[in-house]
Design a protein around this motif. Structure first.
Motif, PDB file in Angstrom:
ATOM      1  N   SER A 198       9.006   0.518  -1.496  1.00  0.00           N
ATOM      2  CA  SER A 198       8.870   1.443  -0.131  1.00  0.00           C
ATOM      3  C   SER A 198       7.915   1.087   1.159  1.00  0.00           C
ATOM      4  O   SER A 198       7.328   2.625   1.760  1.00  0.00           O
ATOM      5  N   VAL A 199       7.538  -0.145   1.258  1.00  0.00           N
ATOM      6  CA  VAL A 199       6.976   0.096   2.484  1.00  0.00           C
ATOM      7  C   VAL A 199       8.365  -0.063   4.229  1.00  0.00           C
ATOM      8  O   VAL A 199       9.251   0.038   3.485  1.00  0.00           O
ATOM      9  N   THR A 200       7.619   0.304   4.828  1.00  0.00           N
ATOM     10  CA  THR A 200       8.164   0.728   6.212  1.00  0.00           C
ATOM     11  C   THR A 200       8.341  -0.520   6.921  1.00  0.00           C
ATOM     12  O   THR A 200       7.831  -2.123   6.395  1.00  0.00           O
ATOM     13  N   ALA A 201       9.564  -0.621   7.247  1.00  0.00           N
ATOM     14  CA  ALA A 201       9.915  -1.311   7.825  1.00  0.00           C
ATOM     15  C   ALA A 201       9.565  -2.144   8.821  1.00  0.00           C
ATOM     16  O   ALA A 201       9.556  -3.699   9.316  1.00  0.00           O
ATOM     17  N   GLY A 202       8.839  -1.374  10.095  1.00  0.00           N
ATOM     18  CA  GLY A 202       7.977  -1.746  10.529  1.00  0.00           C
ATOM     19  C   GLY A 202       6.865  -2.472   9.897  1.00  0.00           C
ATOM     20  O   GLY A 202       6.196  -3.786  11.020  1.00  0.00           O
ATOM     21  N   LYS A 203       5.670  -2.321   9.031  1.00  0.00           N
ATOM     22  CA  LYS A 203       4.835  -2.521   8.692  1.00  0.00           C
ATOM     23  C   LYS A 203       5.601  -3.829   7.727  1.00  0.00           C
ATOM     24  O   LYS A 203       4.687  -5.302   8.297  1.00  0.00           O
ATOM     25  N   MET A 236       6.311 -14.717   3.725  1.00  0.00           N
ATOM     26  CA  MET A 236       7.191 -13.410   2.871  1.00  0.00           C
ATOM     27  C   MET A 236       6.599 -12.881   1.449  1.00  0.00           C
ATOM     28  O   MET A 236       6.482 -12.031   1.502  1.00  0.00           O
ATOM     29  N   ALA A 237       6.454 -14.231   0.986  1.00  0.00           N
ATOM     30  CA  ALA A 237       5.711 -13.874  -0.870  1.00  0.00           C
ATOM     31  C   ALA A 237       4.366 -13.185  -0.106  1.00  0.00           C
ATOM     32  O   ALA A 237       4.582 -12.413  -0.967  1.00  0.00           O
ATOM     33  N   ILE A 238       3.482 -13.355   0.733  1.00  0.00           N
ATOM     34  CA  ILE A 238       2.632 -12.904   0.898  1.00  0.00           C
ATOM     35  C   ILE A 238       2.473 -11.503   1.308  1.00  0.00           C
ATOM     36  O   ILE A 238       1.469 -10.950   0.797  1.00  0.00           O
ATOM     37  N   SER A 239       3.928 -11.398   2.157  1.00  0.00           N
ATOM     38  CA  SER A 239       3.704  -9.859   2.577  1.00  0.00           C
ATOM     39  C   SER A 239       4.239  -8.813   2.048  1.00  0.00           C
ATOM     40  O   SER A 239       3.777  -7.631   1.900  1.00  0.00           O
ATOM     41  N   THR A 240       5.010  -9.342   0.473  1.00  0.00           N
ATOM     42  CA  THR A 240       5.434  -8.694  -0.099  1.00  0.00           C
ATOM     43  C   THR A 240       4.890  -8.033  -1.441  1.00  0.00           C
ATOM     44  O   THR A 240       5.466  -6.937  -2.656  1.00  0.00           O
ATOM     45  N   SER A 241       4.372  -9.229  -1.557  1.00  0.00           N
ATOM     46  CA  SER A 241       3.747  -9.081  -3.244  1.00  0.00           C
ATOM     47  C   SER A 241       2.952  -8.061  -3.539  1.00  0.00           C
ATOM     48  O   SER A 241       2.355  -7.356  -3.027  1.00  0.00           O
TER      49      SER A 241
END
Ligand code: ADP
Ligand code: MG
Length: 614
Positions: free
Chosen positions: A529-534, A561-566
């Motif tokens: 549920s992260v915001t697209a901008g963040k 991408m892995a770091i940002s979404t893990s």
């Protein structure tokens, strides 16, 4: 025996000396821009081709040079800025060593056009590898125009060591930013391969910062101001929630010169103590004004390190100034951020009482542990002790643990694709894992107890998934009902423009509109549920950081991408989530190491455990 010592020809000596000053195209940018500022220019244009490898041009409207000076400026130790050694302690100009132009001319082809204010004719000089090719009068505009072509044309080894265009250009932008951030009164433009990256008009310091980093920065900045007899400190720090895992937004300027100082950085980090998630760095741009007699600039060829006469006093003042700014703006955490992804801040209102930030208790502190134990979990410390006291314990571990000495951002080795790894632990998919310290998953396996690092494990899973998507070009997109328009910084915009195709494979559906704006129509499926901008912001920052670390493009993208979404440390996982994570991890091609070569798991053998109970 004949004498063998001789003087080197000047061109060779210059080339050797150039090695210190000119390391890459960005060094040329720095020197030329600083010279333009020193010449009193109010408008400076930087035009770059192929990340500076083909050409770098700096055009200014400063004082210009006379015919003789135009020739003289290329001589080593030729400067108009100091005359005697005492002057070294009264320096208010950027340059003073008189070696930049000599160095640049030794390793490139340089064309100079310059005209003094009010003169009817200007001069033109062409110089190549320290050799004068042409000198003549020329009709040109007032000010100076330096064109530096084919850097290192005569030093193939140096040219060979230059990095890819995106990386070299990033260095150029870094240098450009350091200059423009100190001179908001001046106008600057940066044009790369014909496209305009920055056009900056005279503005306030705050506005300049916002123009450089993007509009979103306006709300992040907290002013700092402290005036003491020793030093004046002005500038801004970022609110703690705008801190990042990546470095690059930390700036010290002393008498309008960008400097690096790990010592002073420490003072700022100390002031933020307890306010930042672990491993994060705060944004800061701090401008120090100090009596030039109190500093020594002449300790480094590129002048980015300086010595303070009373470093400890500066440290204390900076620390206090930042603390006071944080207190004044009532920035103190209300939640323990180890438990939540973001941190929440109390929103100040006119009636809120102003409080000094308080020191928080580290929830992982173990009073019985050693110093190192505090950082890792108490278990890790316990193992370290066994390492010292029990011979032969290592064979009890299925995987050699590698001890983290450095954070991944600081030291990255290439991706492990080794086949010589132990076979996977026999693991019952229905076994019930536990989460400990909100950091490790613990589950029984046939041979003992398996401990999995949740963040690293998830990053490994995602890294492999995103790598596959990039390879096949197929990414799952989750469309956003109401597309979000986001403003990004010029640097982020350049980065995004270079990876438009790849980013679609990762699952981003973006439209880059006019410069520095991006409309997000879809984000990768499964990112929660992260915001697209963040998400986009974190991803680009990670990517910018990663790509500088020599990984190939695809791996850099997948890893960023892995770091940002893990899943992160501190995040509580439900039982199905833990089971799913373990299942996905073991389905990986290479489950044992995260993509930055750090172990994702260890197994404590049953015999090892038995031994502890002897
Ligand atoms: P330094 O800046 O340390 O003096 P440089 O080699 O960079 O040494 O430049 C030598 C001299 O050339 C400077 O001292 C200055 O007098 C002159 N100069 C260089 N660039 C410019 C410019 N853009 N406009 C006017 N004069 C310049
Ligand atoms: Mg100079």
């Amino acid at each position: 025996m004949p004498d063998i010592i001789h003087m080197l020809p000047e061109s060779v000596a210059n080339q050797i000396a150039a090695g210190e000053v000119v390391q890459r195209p960005a060094s040329v940018v720095k020197e030329l821009m600083e010279n333009a500022i020193d010449a009193g220019a109010t408008s400076i244009s930087l035009l770059v081709k192929d990340a500076g490898k083909t050409s770098i041009q700096v055009i200014d409207n400063g004082d210009g040079m006379s015919e003789t000076d135009a020739r003289m400026c290329f001589e080593r130790h030729a400067t108009s800025k100091i005359k005697k050694s005492e002057d070294l302690f009264h320096i208010m100009t950027k340059g003073f060593r008189g070696e930049a132009l000599a160095s640049i001319a030794a390793v490139a082809q340089v064309e100079l056009k310059t005209k003094r204010k009010g003169a009817t004719l200007g001069s033109r000089i062409d110089i190549e590898g320290s050799r004068l090719r042409k000198q003549e009068e020329e009709q040109c505009s007032e000010g100076t125009n330096f064109l530096v072509k084919n850097l290192f044309f005569n030093v193939p080894a140096r040219r060979y060591f230059l990095k890819s265009d995106p990386i070299e250009f990033r260095h150029i932008v870094d240098e450009f930013q350091r200059v423009v951030l100190t001179h908001p009164d001046n106008e600057f433009t940066l044009i790369h391969n014909g496209s305009e990256i920055f056009r900056l008009y005279k503005s306030s310091r705050r506005q300049r910062i916002v123009n450089v980093f993007g509009n979103r920065y306006n709300e992040k900045l907290v002013p700092v101001e402290e005036n003491t007899d020793i030093v004046r400190v002005e500038g801004f720090i970022g609110k703690p929630e705008s801190s990042r895992k990546t470095r690059g937004e930390q700036f010290f300027f002393v008498n309008n010169r960008f400097i690096r100082s790990t010592y002073l950085h420490h003072a700022i980090m100390g002031a933020f103590d307890g306010l930042l998630p672990s491993g994060n760095f705060p944004l800061y741009l701090l401008y120090l004004t100090i009596d030039p007699e109190q500093i020594d600039i002449n300790i480094h060829p590129t002048k980015t390190e300086i010595k303070f006469r009373d470093e400890r006093a500066i440290y204390a003042i900076l620390h206090a100034a930042v603390k006071r700014a944080l207190g004044k703006h009532n920035i103190s955490p209300t939640l323990d951020f180890e438990q939540e992804r973001g941190i929440q801040l109390t929103v100040p209102t006119s009636s809120t009482e102003i409080k000094q930030p308080v020191i928080r208790v580290n929830p992982e502190f173990n009073p019985f542990g050693t110093h190192q134990e505090k950082k890792e979990s108490p278990l890790a410390g316990w193992f370290n002790q066994r390492e010292r006291s029990t011979e032969g314990w290592k064979e009890l571990l299925e995987i050699n643990r590698r001890i983290d000495v450095q954070r991944p951002e600081e030291h990255r080795s290439d991706i492990v694709e080794s086949d010589q790894l132990p076979k996977k632990p026999e693991w019952d998919e229905d076994a019930i894992p536990f989460q400990i310290f909100r950091k490790y998953l613990m589950v029984e396996v046939e041979k003992g107890l398996l401990l999995v690092d949740q963040q690293r494990a998830h990053r490994r899973v995602l890294f492999e998934r995103y790598s596959r998507q990039l390879e096949t070009g197929k990414g799952l997109i989750q469309q956003i009902l109401f597309p979000e328009e986001i403003e990004i910084s010029p640097v982020q915009f350049i980065a995004l423009s270079g990876i438009q195709k790849e980013i679609l494979s990762l699952g981003f559906d973006l439209i880059l509109t006019d410069s520095n704006k991006v409309t997000v129509r879809g984000i990768p499926a499964d990112v929660g549920s992260v915001t697209a901008g963040k998400l986009l912001d974190e991803f680009i920052e990670q990517y910018n950081n990663e790509s500088a670390l020599h990984l190939d493009k695809r791996s850099s993208l997948a890893w960023a991408m892995a770091i940002s979404t893990s899943v992160k440390y501190g995040q509580m996982l439900t039982l199905p989530e833990m089971q799913e994570l373990l299942k996905l991890l073991f389905a990986c091609h290479q489950p044992y190491f995260s993509a930055n070569n750090k172990p994702t798991m260890i197994t404590l053998g049953s015999s090892m455990l038995d031994q502890q109970f002897l």
